[in-house]
Design a protein around this motif. Structure first.
Motif, PDB file in Angstrom:
ATOM      1  N   TYR A 282     -17.174   5.660  16.494  1.00 59.54           N
ATOM      2  CA  TYR A 282     -17.234   7.031  16.992  1.00 59.54           C
ATOM      3  C   TYR A 282     -18.536   7.712  16.585  1.00 59.54           C
ATOM      4  CZ  TYR A 282     -16.159   9.223  12.446  1.00 59.54           C
ATOM      5  OH  TYR A 282     -16.202   9.667  11.144  1.00 59.54           O
ATOM      6  N   GLN A 283     -19.094   7.338  15.424  1.00 64.00           N
ATOM      7  CA  GLN A 283     -20.363   7.907  14.978  1.00 64.00           C
ATOM      8  C   GLN A 283     -21.528   7.378  15.815  1.00 64.00           C
ATOM      9  OE1 GLN A 283     -19.824   6.683  10.880  1.00 64.00           O
ATOM     10  NE2 GLN A 283     -19.466   8.791  10.222  1.00 64.00           N
ATOM     11  N   LEU A 284     -21.489   6.088  16.130  1.00 70.29           N
ATOM     12  CA  LEU A 284     -22.516   5.508  17.001  1.00 70.29           C
ATOM     13  C   LEU A 284     -22.439   6.128  18.393  1.00 70.29           C
ATOM     14  CD1 LEU A 284     -22.256   1.743  15.961  1.00 70.29           C
ATOM     15  CD2 LEU A 284     -24.051   3.379  15.327  1.00 70.29           C
ATOM     16  N   PHE A 285     -21.237   6.337  18.889  1.00 73.71           N
ATOM     17  CA  PHE A 285     -21.001   6.992  20.179  1.00 73.71           C
ATOM     18  C   PHE A 285     -21.698   8.353  20.187  1.00 73.71           C
ATOM     19  CE2 PHE A 285     -17.262   7.875  23.348  1.00 73.71           C
ATOM     20  CZ  PHE A 285     -18.181   8.220  24.337  1.00 73.71           C
ATOM     21  N   ASN A 286     -21.537   9.103  19.115  1.00 69.54           N
ATOM     22  CA  ASN A 286     -22.165  10.413  18.983  1.00 69.54           C
ATOM     23  C   ASN A 286     -23.684  10.302  18.910  1.00 69.54           C
ATOM     24  OD1 ASN A 286     -22.748  12.671  16.334  1.00 69.54           O
ATOM     25  ND2 ASN A 286     -22.295  13.340  18.407  1.00 69.54           N
ATOM     26  N   GLN A 287     -24.178   9.316  18.158  1.00 67.38           N
ATOM     27  CA  GLN A 287     -25.624   9.138  17.999  1.00 67.38           C
ATOM     28  C   GLN A 287     -26.300   8.639  19.274  1.00 67.38           C
ATOM     29  OE1 GLN A 287     -26.777   7.174  14.116  1.00 67.38           O
ATOM     30  NE2 GLN A 287     -24.566   7.285  13.783  1.00 67.38           N
ATOM     31  N   LEU A 288     -25.517   8.118  20.198  1.00 66.66           N
ATOM     32  CA  LEU A 288     -26.078   7.689  21.489  1.00 66.66           C
ATOM     33  C   LEU A 288     -26.433   8.891  22.370  1.00 66.66           C
ATOM     34  CD1 LEU A 288     -23.769   4.636  22.318  1.00 66.66           C
ATOM     35  CD2 LEU A 288     -26.226   4.577  21.800  1.00 66.66           C
ATOM     36  N   GLY A 289     -26.100  10.080  21.912  1.00 62.38           N
ATOM     37  CA  GLY A 289     -26.473  11.286  22.642  1.00 62.38           C
ATOM     38  C   GLY A 289     -25.311  12.080  23.186  1.00 62.38           C
ATOM     39  N   TYR A 290     -24.109  11.649  22.899  1.00 60.12           N
ATOM     40  CA  TYR A 290     -22.922  12.356  23.372  1.00 60.12           C
ATOM     41  C   TYR A 290     -22.470  13.374  22.329  1.00 60.12           C
ATOM     42  CZ  TYR A 290     -22.782   8.750  26.955  1.00 60.12           C
ATOM     43  OH  TYR A 290     -23.110   7.911  27.994  1.00 60.12           O
ATOM     44  N   SER A 291     -22.055  14.518  22.776  1.00 60.82           N
ATOM     45  CA  SER A 291     -21.713  15.615  21.882  1.00 60.82           C
ATOM     46  C   SER A 291     -20.423  15.360  21.115  1.00 60.82           C
ATOM     47  CB  SER A 291     -21.562  16.912  22.683  1.00 60.82           C
ATOM     48  OG  SER A 291     -20.421  16.838  23.528  1.00 60.82           O
ATOM     49  N   HIS A 292     -20.223  16.156  20.077  1.00 61.14           N
ATOM     50  CA  HIS A 292     -18.961  16.103  19.327  1.00 61.14           C
ATOM     51  C   HIS A 292     -17.772  16.257  20.269  1.00 61.14           C
ATOM     52  CE1 HIS A 292     -20.331  17.097  14.983  1.00 61.14           C
ATOM     53  NE2 HIS A 292     -21.351  16.583  15.659  1.00 61.14           N
ATOM     54  N   THR A 293     -17.901  17.202  21.180  1.00 59.41           N
ATOM     55  CA  THR A 293     -16.787  17.507  22.088  1.00 59.41           C
ATOM     56  C   THR A 293     -16.437  16.308  22.957  1.00 59.41           C
ATOM     57  OG1 THR A 293     -17.430  19.842  22.153  1.00 59.41           O
ATOM     58  CG2 THR A 293     -15.989  19.047  23.912  1.00 59.41           C
ATOM     59  N   VAL A 294     -17.435  15.658  23.508  1.00 63.69           N
ATOM     60  CA  VAL A 294     -17.200  14.515  24.388  1.00 63.69           C
ATOM     61  C   VAL A 294     -16.546  13.364  23.619  1.00 63.69           C
ATOM     62  CG1 VAL A 294     -18.330  12.686  25.730  1.00 63.69           C
ATOM     63  CG2 VAL A 294     -19.037  15.067  26.020  1.00 63.69           C
ATOM     64  N   VAL A 295     -17.092  13.040  22.447  1.00 64.38           N
ATOM     65  CA  VAL A 295     -16.549  11.922  21.668  1.00 64.38           C
ATOM     66  C   VAL A 295     -15.127  12.230  21.202  1.00 64.38           C
ATOM     67  CG1 VAL A 295     -16.858  10.477  19.629  1.00 64.38           C
ATOM     68  CG2 VAL A 295     -18.856  11.245  20.926  1.00 64.38           C
ATOM     69  N   THR A 296     -14.910  13.449  20.725  1.00 69.96           N
ATOM     70  CA  THR A 296     -13.576  13.831  20.256  1.00 69.96           C
ATOM     71  C   THR A 296     -12.567  13.794  21.392  1.00 69.96           C
ATOM     72  OG1 THR A 296     -14.399  15.195  18.433  1.00 69.96           O
ATOM     73  CG2 THR A 296     -12.208  15.722  19.290  1.00 69.96           C
ATOM     74  N   LEU A 297     -12.939  14.311  22.549  1.00 68.63           N
ATOM     75  CA  LEU A 297     -12.027  14.300  23.692  1.00 68.63           C
ATOM     76  C   LEU A 297     -11.724  12.867  24.138  1.00 68.63           C
ATOM     77  CD1 LEU A 297     -13.287  17.312  25.853  1.00 68.63           C
ATOM     78  CD2 LEU A 297     -11.221  17.180  24.435  1.00 68.63           C
ATOM     79  N   PHE A 298     -12.710  11.983  24.029  1.00 68.84           N
ATOM     80  CA  PHE A 298     -12.491  10.572  24.362  1.00 68.84           C
ATOM     81  C   PHE A 298     -11.427   9.970  23.437  1.00 68.84           C
ATOM     82  CE2 PHE A 298     -13.368   6.082  23.491  1.00 68.84           C
ATOM     83  CZ  PHE A 298     -13.350   5.545  24.769  1.00 68.84           C
ATOM     84  N   TYR A 299     -11.560  10.242  22.142  1.00 74.29           N
ATOM     85  CA  TYR A 299     -10.589   9.705  21.185  1.00 74.29           C
ATOM     86  C   TYR A 299      -9.227  10.374  21.337  1.00 74.29           C
ATOM     87  CZ  TYR A 299     -13.504   6.473  18.582  1.00 74.29           C
ATOM     88  OH  TYR A 299     -14.249   5.375  18.215  1.00 74.29           O
ATOM     89  N   CYS A 300      -9.213  11.654  21.676  1.00 71.12           N
ATOM     90  CA  CYS A 300      -7.930  12.330  21.900  1.00 71.12           C
ATOM     91  C   CYS A 300      -7.245  11.786  23.155  1.00 71.12           C
ATOM     92  CB  CYS A 300      -8.149  13.842  22.027  1.00 71.12           C
ATOM     93  SG  CYS A 300      -8.482  14.658  20.449  1.00 71.12           S
ATOM     94  N   ALA A 301      -8.037  11.511  24.192  1.00 69.92           N
ATOM     95  CA  ALA A 301      -7.470  10.927  25.409  1.00 69.92           C
ATOM     96  C   ALA A 301      -6.885   9.543  25.116  1.00 69.92           C
ATOM     97  CB  ALA A 301      -8.541  10.822  26.492  1.00 69.92           C
ATOM     98  N   THR A 302      -7.588   8.781  24.278  1.00 73.84           N
ATOM     99  CA  THR A 302      -7.072   7.480  23.862  1.00 73.84           C
ATOM    100  C   THR A 302      -5.777   7.645  23.080  1.00 73.84           C
ATOM    101  OG1 THR A 302      -9.349   6.643  23.719  1.00 73.84           O
ATOM    102  CG2 THR A 302      -7.625   5.343  22.651  1.00 73.84           C
TER     103      THR A 302
END
Length: 349
Positions: A282-302
């Motif tokens: 999830y940290q690498l996902f964020n460092q790839l340029g995606y915001s906190h909101t996008v990464v968090t929503l992805f994990y919440c959707a999962t």
């Protein structure tokens, strides 16, 4: 449950939510424990932390009320006290660590003591719904499984608390699904504990997501991981319906996979696994340029998808339950391959 009883529960939960929100507001106004950014941080300015104290305070307030007035929903006194005392030990040490920044060895020792307390109060995994010989009567092996399960999930949840809304949002989802499942099966204690956790976490979450005005801190994330792990044992063995122990691992499968996969990847790469890092998926996902909101929503959707899988799991034969993990495992493998490919391309790892 009658409509009047349901409304009483709803009012109680809403009161806990307001109580948690008030504590969070007070913490922000009088913040003394701050999270100062460093090279591993995903924020750029000091933020008040220990917001998890609101979750913890709300939880124990709810537990006190349950103990005093909700006698018909109670598990045995011994199990209740073991659950409460061990959770309080974890929360207290984690809050002290947020304040004093104690070494890893002391935190680990506290967790071990809390797990020993859980076991000494009789909360031991004695069976798992798996189609393997001995899984329905684990014997002494159950003590080892109990230890590893609680220690693993406690730390996994702590490791996954790195982006706004990540730990809080998934705690709400996990509590919601386990609460609904428990309510439907007649496990009233687990159901009430779940909406107590959910109300307390929602009170914190409105200050943490999408903008991080307040962080959870170890007092929140470690407490949630420990409580979920212990509640899974109580729900499966000591509450009325004996909900399958596999429900919790499925609800938090994305957290467990991310932590376990990252641990193995770093071990294979001969990195120091005890050194702090920012290379969880999830940290690498964020460092790839995606915001906190996008990464968090992805994990919440999962997490939501896993929640619907948990509904399916409780209606599946014991020998077939483990098969429900396969599509989620395949999804996580594909996800991790994509993240690692992109991270290596950008030289993040």
């Amino acid at each position: 449950m009658t409509l009047i009883a349901f409304l009483k529960h709803l009012v109680f939960a809403f009161g806990l939510f307001l109580f948690s929100s008030m504590i969070c507001w007070k913490i922000i106004q009088r913040a003394k424990i701050m999270d100062t950014p460093n090279h591993r941080s995903s924020h750029t300015k000091p933020i008040p932390t220990a917001g998890g104290l609101a979750i913890v305070t709300t939880f124990f307030s709810g537990m006190g009320i349950i103990y005093c007035i909700a006698h018909e929903t109670m598990i045995t006194h011994k199990i209740f006290m073991g659950f409460t005392v061990s959770s309080l030990l974890i929360a207290g040490m984690s809050f002290y660590d947020d304040y004093k920044h104690k070494p890893l060895s002391l935190r680990l020792l506290t967790q071990i003591v809390a797990i020993i307390a859980v076991i000494s109060f009789g909360m031991v995994i004695t069976r798992i719904d798996l189609p393997f010989p001995g899984s329905d009567a684990l014997g002494i092996v159950g003590y080892l499984i109990t230890f590893v399960w609680i220690l693993g999930l406690t730390n996994a949840y702590n490791f996954m608390d790195g982006l706004n809304g990540m730990a809080g949002g998934n705690a709400v989802i996990t509590s919601f699904f386990l609460g609904i499942i428990s309510f439907g099966q007649g496990s009233n204690f687990t159901y009430i504990v779940c909406y107590t956790l959910m109300a307390g976490t929602l009170g914190f979450l409105i200050f943490n997501f999408p903008k991080g005005k307040l962080f959870m801190g170890d007092v929140g994330s470690t407490f949630l991981g420990f409580t979920f792990a212990t509640l899974a044992i109580i729900s499966s063995l000591y509450d009325n319906a004996h909900t399958s122990l596999l429900v919790m691992p499925l609800l938090l499968f994305h957290f467990i996979y991310d932590t376990f996969f990252t641990f193995l990847r770093r071990l294979v790469a001969k990195e120091n696994i005890f050194q702090a890092h920012r290379t969880h998926l999830y940290q690498l996902f964020n460092q790839l340029g995606y915001s906190h909101t996008v990464v968090t929503l992805f994990y919440c959707a999962t997490g939501l998808a896993q929640g619907f899988g948990a509904f399916k799991l409780i209606n599946t034969q014991d020998t077939q339950k483990f098969l429900l993990f396969i599509p989620y495992l395949v999804f996580q493998i594909i996800y991790s391959m994509v993240i690692l490919y992109c991270a290596k391309k950008k030289q993040l790892i």
